[in-house]
Write a protein that holds these residues in place. Structure first.
Motif, short mmCIF file in Angstrom:
data_model
loop_
_atom_site.label_atom_id
_atom_site.label_comp_id
_atom_site.label_asym_id
_atom_site.label_seq_id
_atom_site.Cartn_x
_atom_site.Cartn_y
_atom_site.Cartn_z
N PHE A 282 -7.29 7.89 6.10
CA PHE A 282 -6.60 7.93 7.39
C PHE A 282 -5.53 6.84 7.51
CE2 PHE A 282 -6.39 6.40 11.83
CZ PHE A 282 -5.82 7.52 12.42
N ALA A 283 -5.79 5.65 6.96
CA ALA A 283 -4.86 4.54 7.09
C ALA A 283 -3.59 4.74 6.28
CB ALA A 283 -5.53 3.23 6.68
N GLY A 284 -3.62 5.65 5.32
CA GLY A 284 -2.43 5.96 4.53
C GLY A 284 -2.18 5.05 3.36
N THR A 285 -3.13 4.16 3.05
CA THR A 285 -2.97 3.26 1.90
C THR A 285 -3.61 3.81 0.63
OG1 THR A 285 -4.97 2.05 2.53
CG2 THR A 285 -2.86 1.23 3.37
N ASP A 286 -4.45 4.84 0.77
CA ASP A 286 -5.12 5.46 -0.36
C ASP A 286 -4.96 6.98 -0.29
OD1 ASP A 286 -6.54 3.06 -1.49
OD2 ASP A 286 -7.47 3.09 0.49
N VAL A 287 -5.09 7.62 -1.44
CA VAL A 287 -5.13 9.07 -1.50
C VAL A 287 -6.34 9.48 -2.32
CG1 VAL A 287 -2.65 9.42 -1.25
CG2 VAL A 287 -3.63 9.13 -3.54
N ALA A 288 -6.85 10.67 -2.08
CA ALA A 288 -7.92 11.22 -2.90
C ALA A 288 -7.38 11.48 -4.29
CB ALA A 288 -8.45 12.51 -2.28
N SER A 289 -8.18 11.17 -5.32
CA SER A 289 -7.72 11.32 -6.69
C SER A 289 -8.87 11.75 -7.59
CB SER A 289 -7.14 9.99 -7.21
OG SER A 289 -8.18 9.00 -7.31
N LEU B 187 -7.34 6.49 -4.83
CA LEU B 187 -6.29 5.82 -5.60
C LEU B 187 -5.36 5.11 -4.62
CD1 LEU B 187 -5.07 5.39 -8.44
CD2 LEU B 187 -3.74 7.47 -8.07
N SER B 188 -5.16 3.82 -4.84
CA SER B 188 -4.32 3.05 -3.93
C SER B 188 -2.86 3.35 -4.19
CB SER B 188 -4.58 1.55 -4.12
OG SER B 188 -3.62 0.80 -3.39
N ILE B 189 -2.14 3.71 -3.14
CA ILE B 189 -0.70 3.90 -3.25
C ILE B 189 0.03 2.70 -2.68
CG2 ILE B 189 -0.82 6.41 -3.21
CD1 ILE B 189 -0.11 6.35 -0.26
N ALA B 190 -0.76 1.71 -2.22
CA ALA B 190 -0.17 0.48 -1.71
C ALA B 190 -0.12 -0.59 -2.79
CB ALA B 190 -0.96 -0.03 -0.51
N GLY B 191 -0.76 -0.32 -3.93
CA GLY B 191 -0.72 -1.25 -5.05
C GLY B 191 -1.81 -2.29 -5.05
N ASP B 192 -2.70 -2.28 -4.05
CA ASP B 192 -3.77 -3.27 -4.03
C ASP B 192 -5.01 -2.70 -4.69
OD1 ASP B 192 -4.19 -1.36 -2.11
OD2 ASP B 192 -5.09 -2.73 -0.66
N ARG B 193 -5.95 -3.56 -4.97
CA ARG B 193 -7.20 -3.13 -5.59
C ARG B 193 -8.26 -3.00 -4.50
NH1 ARG B 193 -9.15 -3.16 -10.68
NH2 ARG B 193 -7.39 -4.41 -11.45
N ARG B 194 -8.76 -1.81 -4.33
CA ARG B 194 -9.78 -1.58 -3.30
C ARG B 194 -11.09 -2.26 -3.69
NH1 ARG B 194 -11.74 1.71 0.64
NH2 ARG B 194 -9.74 2.72 0.98
#
Length: 304
Positions: free
Chosen positions: A57-64, A86-93
């Motif tokens: 929902f936050a838009g920082t990750d996508v299902a992968s 999968l992070s599309i913000a570049g950070d490590r979850r």
């Protein structure tokens, strides 16, 4: 605004749903920070999709990976037990029980929104799965991406193309699994209507037989009219290979199959019909029968 089926604490707050409601007797806690305001029964895919909708929902990750594959409907793959993000913000979850977080190069054109869930595209999902999947399975999935009618949805549009996969592979040189993905892309073909057709084609080639064409039209040699689109065909020696799934036992289909066989026979085509029986022992019965038919039509194993 209606409250979504499953929400994060932050999402619930924005919708006016209190923490008290999320922790009430009617609510259900799924994962850390993810709740159902009202407990309800769901099948595995519906539950997985709803959890992903909340988690992205936050838009920082996508299902992968397997999660994205389940949403797209990849054949022979059930929803995974954990959410793959999968992070599309570049950070490590941070590692959270019930979630597997990853990061890597993700270009904007490699993500879309599907049923309210941010998700990697079918092609990118296929490439992400290459790290843990065998070449044969990747070939099956690539054939399905090119012609996702497996299961009977004949109006479904291709989810990717051979050029699309090649472009993706060139863009991600050095990615884990890239070598297997390249091998699979080379052997994938457009037009396969089922995993059995793909399996049969691969078995024949691996046994040293010529590679048949996939779903090509057979024409009447006199009139030039189309007779039938064969599952797998050897045009030069006029051999048609047909895999008969369960739907071929239906009355109407049986009649159509008989009429097709008669038309092919009149055009001097040899039709070989296969079933699950011929898939035994890594398709050995089908291999032997096809080899015999090829030889009877003038093909030589030595190429002479």
């Amino acid at each position: 605004m209606d409250t979504p089926d499953i929400v994060t604490v932050a999402q619930a707050r924005s919708l006016g749903t209190s923490r008290k409601t999320l922790r009430g007797r009617k609510a259900e806690r799924h994962l850390h920070g993810i709740y159902s305001p009202v407990r309800r029964g769901r099948d595995a895919l519906t539950l997985h999709r709803s959890l992903l909708r909340a988690a992205t929902f936050a838009g920082t990750d996508v299902a992968s990976h397997e999660s994205a594959a389940a949403l797209w409907g990849f054949p022979d793959l059930d929803p995974p037990k954990e959410l793959n993000l999968l992070s599309i913000a570049g950070d490590r979850r941070a590692r959270v029980k019930g979630m597997t977080g990853r990061r890597g190069l993700v270009l904007p054109e490699e993500t879309v929104v599907l049923d309210g869930v941010g998700v990697t595209t079918p092609a990118r999902t296929w490439l992400d799965l290459a790290r843990t999947s065998g070449v044969t399975r990747l070939i099956l999935w690539a054939d399905w991406l090119f012609n996702p009618v497996w299961g009977g949805d004949w109006d479904r549009q291709p989810l990717s193309t051979p050029d699309g996969l090649r472009t993706l592979l060139d863009r991600h040189r050095g990615k884990p699994g890239i070598r297997k993905a390249r091998l699979a892309a080379e052997r994938a073909r457009v037009g396969s209507d089922s995993h059995r057709e793909t399996q049969l084609r691969l078995a024949l080639v691996d046994a040293g037989l010529p590679e048949p064409a996939v779903n090509q039209w057979i024409y009447d040699p006199v009139t030039g009219e189309r007779i039938h689109r064969g599952d797998l065909t050897y045009d030069e020696v006029r051999i048609d290979l047909e895999y008969e799934g369960e739907h071929h036992s239906e009355k109407g289909q049986v009649q159509r199959d008989i009429a097709r066989s008669e038309r092919l026979h009149q055009a001097d085509w040899l039709e070989l019909r296969f079933s699950s029986y011929h898939a035994r022992n890594n398709w050995l019965p089908a291999i032997l029968r096809t080899r015999e038919a090829l030889i009877s039509r003038g093909w030589s194993p030595t190429g002479n």
